[in-house]
Design a protein around this motif. Structure first.
Motif, PDB file in Angstrom:
ATOM      1  N   ASN A  76     -57.066   7.528 -48.577  1.00 56.48           N
ATOM      2  CA  ASN A  76     -55.733   6.926 -48.516  1.00 56.48           C
ATOM      3  C   ASN A  76     -54.665   7.935 -48.118  1.00 56.48           C
ATOM      4  OD1 ASN A  76     -56.154   4.162 -49.101  1.00 56.48           O
ATOM      5  ND2 ASN A  76     -56.582   4.718 -51.223  1.00 56.48           N
ATOM      6  N   ILE A  77     -54.841   9.191 -48.525  1.00 60.09           N
ATOM      7  CA  ILE A  77     -53.908  10.229 -48.083  1.00 60.09           C
ATOM      8  C   ILE A  77     -54.007  10.411 -46.574  1.00 60.09           C
ATOM      9  CG2 ILE A  77     -53.444  12.712 -48.194  1.00 60.09           C
ATOM     10  CD1 ILE A  77     -54.136  12.542 -51.195  1.00 60.09           C
ATOM     11  N   ALA A  78     -55.244  10.388 -46.061  1.00 61.37           N
ATOM     12  CA  ALA A  78     -55.418  10.488 -44.610  1.00 61.37           C
ATOM     13  C   ALA A  78     -54.826   9.276 -43.903  1.00 61.37           C
ATOM     14  CB  ALA A  78     -56.898  10.636 -44.272  1.00 61.37           C
ATOM     15  N   LEU A  79     -54.968   8.101 -44.515  1.00 65.19           N
ATOM     16  CA  LEU A  79     -54.410   6.889 -43.916  1.00 65.19           C
ATOM     17  C   LEU A  79     -52.884   6.854 -43.997  1.00 65.19           C
ATOM     18  CD1 LEU A  79     -56.925   4.153 -45.084  1.00 65.19           C
ATOM     19  CD2 LEU A  79     -56.551   4.969 -42.752  1.00 65.19           C
ATOM     20  N   ALA A  80     -52.317   7.656 -44.866  1.00 61.06           N
ATOM     21  CA  ALA A  80     -50.856   7.686 -44.970  1.00 61.06           C
ATOM     22  C   ALA A  80     -50.218   8.250 -43.705  1.00 61.06           C
ATOM     23  CB  ALA A  80     -50.431   8.498 -46.190  1.00 61.06           C
ATOM     24  N   PHE A  81     -50.979   9.005 -42.933  1.00 60.69           N
ATOM     25  CA  PHE A  81     -50.430   9.537 -41.679  1.00 60.69           C
ATOM     26  C   PHE A  81     -50.222   8.443 -40.637  1.00 60.69           C
ATOM     27  CE2 PHE A  81     -52.232  13.443 -43.490  1.00 60.69           C
ATOM     28  CZ  PHE A  81     -51.088  14.222 -43.458  1.00 60.69           C
ATOM     29  N   VAL A  82     -50.913   7.323 -40.801  1.00 65.17           N
ATOM     30  CA  VAL A  82     -50.681   6.182 -39.913  1.00 65.17           C
ATOM     31  C   VAL A  82     -50.025   5.039 -40.695  1.00 65.17           C
ATOM     32  CG1 VAL A  82     -52.465   6.717 -38.238  1.00 65.17           C
ATOM     33  CG2 VAL A  82     -53.058   5.400 -40.250  1.00 65.17           C
TER      34      VAL A  82
END
Length: 111
Positions: A76-82
């Motif tokens: 989810n942290i990685a998905l926060a960039f998009v």
């Protein structure tokens, strides 16, 4: 004179009594409320789920929830960039805050 052979002695087999192992383990009943609190409080403050399951005796399930949630948190942290992670992160946390204490409490009552 020949020595007569003595009569055979009766062979008596001594049979040891079967060993019986009696284990007196006292397993105190686990509190459902404590299990639920051990899921909610660390999950609320430290994002750590699974401790209530470990308290209930399900160490494997507790570790799976703990490391599984942390892996989901990283995703989810990685998905926060998009920007989708800002939606999926809180939803995953909310679902864990609801499901994890309920399953920990239910695992206490099934023993």
């Amino acid at each position: 004179m020949s020595n007569p052979t003595p009569p055979p002695l009766a062979v008596v087999e001594s049979v040891a009594p079967a060993a019986t192992h009696v284990h007196h383990h006292y397993h105190p009943l686990k509190s459902r409320g404590v299990a639920a609190l051990l899921e909610v409080l660390p999950g609320l403050f430290f994002q750590t789920f699974g401790i209530g399951h470990m308290y209930a005796g399900n160490v494997g399930t507790g570790l799976l929830l703990m490391f599984g949630y942390w892996a989901l948190l990283l995703a989810n942290i990685a998905l926060a960039f998009v920007f989708i992670g800002f939606l999926t992160g809180p939803l995953c946390w909310l679902l864990m805050m609801i499901i994890s204490p309920l399953t920990a409490a239910n695992s206490c009552s099934s023993r």
